[in-house]
Design a protein around this motif. Structure first.
Motif, PDB file in Angstrom:
ATOM      1  N   ILE A  21      -6.536  10.323   8.642  1.00 49.09           N
ATOM      2  CA  ILE A  21      -6.674  11.384   7.629  1.00 49.09           C
ATOM      3  C   ILE A  21      -5.329  11.417   6.901  1.00 49.09           C
ATOM      4  O   ILE A  21      -4.274  11.535   7.508  1.00 49.09           O
ATOM      5  N   TYR A  23      -2.119  12.214   4.441  1.00 53.37           N
ATOM      6  CA  TYR A  23      -1.337  13.397   4.062  1.00 53.37           C
ATOM      7  C   TYR A  23      -1.798  13.847   2.686  1.00 53.37           C
ATOM      8  O   TYR A  23      -1.771  13.066   1.731  1.00 53.37           O
ATOM      9  N   HIS A  29      -2.919   5.621  -2.981  1.00 49.48           N
ATOM     10  CA  HIS A  29      -2.505   4.359  -3.587  1.00 49.48           C
ATOM     11  C   HIS A  29      -3.292   3.228  -2.943  1.00 49.48           C
ATOM     12  O   HIS A  29      -4.178   3.470  -2.115  1.00 49.48           O
ATOM     13  N   GLY A  31      -2.688   1.171  -0.661  1.00 46.66           N
ATOM     14  CA  GLY A  31      -2.659   1.148   0.806  1.00 46.66           C
ATOM     15  C   GLY A  31      -3.714   2.072   1.396  1.00 46.66           C
ATOM     16  O   GLY A  31      -4.473   1.683   2.291  1.00 46.66           O
ATOM     17  N   HIS A  32      -3.768   3.303   0.897  1.00 46.31           N
ATOM     18  CA  HIS A  32      -4.795   4.237   1.386  1.00 46.31           C
ATOM     19  C   HIS A  32      -6.189   3.711   1.033  1.00 46.31           C
ATOM     20  O   HIS A  32      -7.118   3.773   1.840  1.00 46.31           O
ATOM     21  N   THR A  35      -7.482   0.914   3.490  1.00 46.26           N
ATOM     22  CA  THR A  35      -8.035   1.351   4.781  1.00 46.26           C
ATOM     23  C   THR A  35      -9.424   1.945   4.583  1.00 46.26           C
ATOM     24  O   THR A  35     -10.356   1.687   5.348  1.00 46.26           O
ATOM     25  N   ASP A  60      -4.984  15.307   6.082  1.00 44.33           N
ATOM     26  CA  ASP A  60      -4.122  15.943   7.084  1.00 44.33           C
ATOM     27  C   ASP A  60      -3.359  17.011   6.307  1.00 44.33           C
ATOM     28  O   ASP A  60      -2.567  16.675   5.429  1.00 44.33           O
ATOM     29  N   TYR A 243     -10.598  13.530  14.911  1.00 46.00           N
ATOM     30  CA  TYR A 243     -11.600  12.491  15.163  1.00 46.00           C
ATOM     31  C   TYR A 243     -12.691  12.996  16.112  1.00 46.00           C
ATOM     32  O   TYR A 243     -13.829  12.522  16.055  1.00 46.00           O
ATOM     33  N   GLY A 270      -3.255   1.867   9.756  1.00 41.87           N
ATOM     34  CA  GLY A 270      -2.211   0.924   9.378  1.00 41.87           C
ATOM     35  C   GLY A 270      -1.224   0.812  10.530  1.00 41.87           C
ATOM     36  O   GLY A 270      -1.125   1.714  11.369  1.00 41.87           O
ATOM     37  N   ASP A 272       1.754   1.268  10.699  1.00 36.29           N
ATOM     38  CA  ASP A 272       2.803   2.291  10.701  1.00 36.29           C
ATOM     39  C   ASP A 272       2.497   3.453  11.640  1.00 36.29           C
ATOM     40  O   ASP A 272       3.397   4.187  12.018  1.00 36.29           O
ATOM     41  N   ILE A 273       1.225   3.629  11.984  1.00 34.94           N
ATOM     42  CA  ILE A 273       0.890   4.773  12.835  1.00 34.94           C
ATOM     43  C   ILE A 273       0.242   4.304  14.144  1.00 34.94           C
ATOM     44  O   ILE A 273      -0.653   4.945  14.679  1.00 34.94           O
ATOM     45  N   HIS A 299      -4.220  -2.528  10.854  1.00 37.30           N
ATOM     46  CA  HIS A 299      -4.027  -3.555   9.829  1.00 37.30           C
ATOM     47  C   HIS A 299      -2.586  -3.556   9.337  1.00 37.30           C
ATOM     48  O   HIS A 299      -1.805  -2.658   9.651  1.00 37.30           O
ATOM     49  N   TRP A 301       0.374  -4.313   6.093  1.00 37.90           N
ATOM     50  CA  TRP A 301       0.748  -3.600   4.878  1.00 37.90           C
ATOM     51  C   TRP A 301       0.505  -4.432   3.645  1.00 37.90           C
ATOM     52  O   TRP A 301       0.719  -5.651   3.652  1.00 37.90           O
ATOM     53  N   TRP A 302       0.141  -3.743   2.582  1.00 36.08           N
ATOM     54  CA  TRP A 302       0.185  -4.364   1.259  1.00 36.08           C
ATOM     55  C   TRP A 302       1.621  -4.275   0.782  1.00 36.08           C
ATOM     56  O   TRP A 302       2.232  -3.200   0.796  1.00 36.08           O
ATOM     57  N   MET A 310       4.279  -1.198   0.043  1.00 29.39           N
ATOM     58  CA  MET A 310       3.950  -0.288  -1.042  1.00 29.39           C
ATOM     59  C   MET A 310       4.002   1.134  -0.501  1.00 29.39           C
ATOM     60  O   MET A 310       3.291   1.472   0.434  1.00 29.39           O
TER      61      MET A 310
HETATM   62  N1  MSP Z   1      -1.552  11.826   8.185  1.00 30.06           N
HETATM   63  C1  MSP Z   1      -1.181  10.649   8.888  1.00 30.06           C
HETATM   64  C2  MSP Z   1      -2.354  10.086   9.669  1.00 30.06           C
HETATM   65  C3  MSP Z   1      -2.979  11.038  10.646  1.00 30.06           C
HETATM   66  S1  MSP Z   1      -4.377  10.335  11.416  1.00 30.06           S
HETATM   67  C4  MSP Z   1      -4.776  11.384  12.645  1.00 30.06           C
HETATM   68  C5  MSP Z   1      -0.680   9.590   7.920  1.00 30.06           C
HETATM   69  N2  MSP Z   1      -1.071   9.694   6.657  1.00 30.06           N
HETATM   70  S2  MSP Z   1      -0.636   8.727   5.445  1.00 30.06           S
HETATM   71  O1  MSP Z   1      -1.106   9.394   4.245  1.00 30.06           O
HETATM   72  O2  MSP Z   1       0.742   8.427   5.508  1.00 30.06           O
HETATM   73  O3  MSP Z   1      -1.505   7.447   5.595  1.00 30.06           O
HETATM   74  C6  MSP Z   1      -1.051   6.350   6.318  1.00 30.06           C
HETATM   75  C7  MSP Z   1      -2.089   5.247   6.234  1.00 30.06           C
HETATM   76  O4  MSP Z   1      -2.258   4.813   4.877  1.00 30.06           O
HETATM   77  C8  MSP Z   1      -1.666   3.997   6.966  1.00 30.06           C
HETATM   78  O5  MSP Z   1      -1.912   4.041   8.327  1.00 30.06           O
HETATM   79  C9  MSP Z   1      -2.532   2.980   6.284  1.00 30.06           C
HETATM   80  O6  MSP Z   1      -3.840   3.111   6.774  1.00 30.06           O
HETATM   81  C10 MSP Z   1      -2.471   3.427   4.828  1.00 30.06           C
HETATM   82  N3  MSP Z   1      -1.333   2.809   4.119  1.00 30.06           N
HETATM   83  C11 MSP Z   1      -0.291   3.455   3.523  1.00 30.06           C
HETATM   84  N4  MSP Z   1       0.527   2.532   2.939  1.00 30.06           N
HETATM   85  C12 MSP Z   1       0.061   1.289   3.155  1.00 30.06           C
HETATM   86  C13 MSP Z   1       0.385  -0.013   2.669  1.00 30.06           C
HETATM   87  N5  MSP Z   1       1.412  -0.272   1.912  1.00 30.06           N
HETATM   88  N6  MSP Z   1      -0.453  -1.024   3.003  1.00 30.06           N
HETATM   89  C14 MSP Z   1      -1.602  -0.821   3.714  1.00 30.06           C
HETATM   90  N7  MSP Z   1      -1.931   0.387   4.153  1.00 30.06           N
HETATM   91  C15 MSP Z   1      -1.029   1.435   4.101  1.00 30.06           C
HETATM   92  O7  MSP Z   1       0.020   8.690   8.341  1.00 30.06           O
END
Ligand code: MSP
Length: 524
Positions: A21, A23, A29, A31-32, A35, A60, A243, A270, A272-273, A299, A301-302, A310
């Motif tokens: 979920i 932020y 963008h 990246g979001h 996914t 979130d 979830y 991604g 990152d988490i 997965h 990163w782009w 990104m």
């Molecule tokens: N709010 C938390 C997630 C909570 S889940 C219980 C969070 N949010 S976020 O807005 O930062 O989204 C992160 C997600 O966005 C990454 O895990 C990924 O799925 C996607 N991406 C953000 N930037 C990205 C790239 N540059 N490339 C690919 N995906 C990336 O973390």
């Protein structure tokens, strides 16, 4: 014929897929979008394969970052998030994301579930209170002990501030050994393997207990701790529970939904988490007595330049809606699924998107379709002729199509949709070659049967490929299906069998399916 690439359809049990979920402060963008599109595509494939599915995405909405952004806009946090969430809802609509639920952590039912779960853990002695001193990264919403700080920054290079306060802690450390054993005993739990190794590496270090509260005096935008109203819940603890709350957890009337859906849950995230999902979350579930997810798929990163993720904070973002305006929604979805191997990083640029889309969609699929339709109109009044795949090369083509179907299904089920699509593109290339080799335009005058066989076989490949690509490009492939069969309705796996074109059906002539896109030259 059974091959080792075959997967039994329909697949057993249900497929419940989640995205993180996001932020709510961010604008979506690429990246979001990636996914969310992959989740949508994987779920549409499972529908095609006859499996019951459920798809969650959402936002979130609690925490310090959101409270600060609301203050900066002079708004109450709820009013701020109610406005911001529209950016995501709108983007997902434009990108043809067909989710079942858009979760928001501010939903009252979610807040109740979080409170009940916290109270249960507190009553079981899983949560305790102590003084805490450490470093806090607001942008990541994560606490770090002294040992993790590198040059005055978080391990990810984010700014941190020193914090000393009393807080509540979850006994995460007591689950360390159990989690290690679980990951070792369940090789498919964390995918791909490189990420599984990363988590096991992380778990070789001592695991600290997890701070799950924030004093209200410092952060007021969150879910109050039911056993101490001077505190709100740590945003990750709140967010991860979405979830489960989304599908009925701790809700009396929805217990059956929860047990049905939870057993097949796949968290797509991604990299990152990874730690929050593969360490915090499983230990929370263990403490609550809930089975662990079937799979966590992380997965890559782009990147906008080698090594450059990104991200908004780095000032490097591509808007998926701007990109959609250049190439169209289905081609954008196609690129994102095709160009990244799940688990690896990949480069994103407008030129890469256009080059790929022109090669695969305009020159391969689109070109095959328009060639065949053109010849069909010329020699058969645009009607599907009767013919068998009797020539050896036609037989080879129909066998290859069957193999492609089996291998595409297998790759998709194994979370490698890019390889599934690659197999379809190889088949289409071979079919273009088959049409060129048999040159039906040369033979049509003396041997109409030869031309009929060529065109019908090629069209059969287009029909089946269209179904295999429909989860990726739902609108364009529905258009293709309509032109071939008169119906746009969603296909079933049985439609993937060779030989289902209807003799005498009229094939619609229409606009070019995928017009070639010009790459704009940079002007000085
Ligand atoms: N709010 C938390 C997630 C909570 S889940 C219980 C969070 N949010 S976020 O807005 O930062 O989204 C992160 C997600 O966005 C990454 O895990 C990924 O799925 C996607 N991406 C953000 N930037 C990205 C790239 N540059 N490339 C690919 N995906 C990336 O973390």
């Amino acid at each position: 014929m059974t091959t080792d690439t075959e997967v039994a359809l329909p697949l057993a049990g249900s497929f419940y897929i989640t995205t993180p979920i996001y932020y709510v402060n961010d604008r979506p963008h690429i990246g979001h979008a990636y996914t969310t599109i992959i989740a949508d595509v994987l779920r549409r494939y499972r529908v095609l394969f006859g499996q019951p599915t459920y798809f969650l995405t959402g936002t979130d909405e609690h925490g310090q970052k959101v409270a600060e952004a609301a203050r900066a806009r002079g708004l109450e946090p709820q009013a701020h998030v109610d406005g911001m969430v529209e950016n995501f809802i709108h983007a997902w609509k434009e990108l043809e994301i067909d989710y079942d639920i858009f979760m928001r952590t501010t939903f009252p039912f979610h807040r109740e579930v979080v409170a009940i779960a916290l109270q249960q853990l507190y009553d079981k002695g899983e949560i305790y209170r102590r003084d805490y001193e450490g470093w806090y990264s607001v942008s990541e919403e994560i606490f770090y002990p002294d040992k993790d700080i590198v040059d005055g920054k978080s391990p990810a290079g984010k700014a941190v501030t020193r914090i000393t306060e009393t807080n509540y802690f979850f006994r995460m450390s007591s689950y360390q050994e159990r989690l290690i054993s679980y990951i070792e005993a369940n090789p498919g739990f964390i995918f791909p393997e490189s990420r599984r190794n990363e988590v096991l590496g992380f778990l070789r270090q001592p695991l600290a207990d997890l701070c799950i509260s924030r004093p209200k005096a410092r952060v007021s935008w969150g879910i109050p701790l039911p056993f101490d109203l001077e505190f709100v819940t740590y945003v990750w603890f709140d967010a991860l529970l979405n979830y489960t709350s989304a599908v009925g957890y701790l809700q009396d009337t929805r217990a059956a939904d929860f047990s049905r859906l939870w057993q097949g849950v796949v968290h797509l995230i991604g990299k990152d988490i990874l730690i929050t999902h593969a360490v915090y979350w499983p230990t929370m579930l263990m403490a609550l007595g809930v089975p662990l997810p079937e799979r966590i798929v992380a997965h890559g990163w782009w990147l906008t330049a080698p090594g450059a993720k990104m991200s908004k904070s780095e000032g490097r973002v591509v808007s998926p809606l701007d990109m959609k305006d250049v190439v169209g929604v289905d081609p954008l979805r196609y690129f994102l699924v095709r160009a990244m191997r799940l688990g690896h990083d990949a480069m994103f640029s407008e030129a890469e998107v256009i080059t790929r889309v022109n090669a695969d969609l305009a020159n391969n699929l689109g070109n095959l379709f328009s060639r065949v339709v053109g010849l069909l109109v010329k020699y058969f009044d645009g009607l599907v002729p009767a013919a068998e795949a009797s020539a050896p090369e036609s037989k080879i083509l129909s066998d290859l199509t069957e193999e492609t179907v089996a291998s595409a299904i297998k790759h998709v089920v194994e979370f490698a949709p890019d390889l599934g699509i690659e197999a379809v593109m190889t088949l289409l290339n071979r079919t273009n070659q088959y049409v060129s080799d048999r040159a039906p335009w040369k033979m049509a005058k003396e041997d109409l049967k030869h031309a009929a066989e060529t065109l019908r076989c090629a069209l059969e490949v287009v029909r089946i490929s269209g179904i295999l690509l429909s989860p990726v490009m739902p609108t364009k492939m529905a258009e293709l299906a309509e032109r071939l069969t008169g119906s746009r309705s969603v296909a079933k796996s049985s439609d993937l069998a060779w030989g289902q074109l209807v003799t005498g059906a009229s094939v619609g002539i229409g606009p070019v399916l995928f017009p070639k896109i010009e790459i704009e030259q940079e002007t000085e």
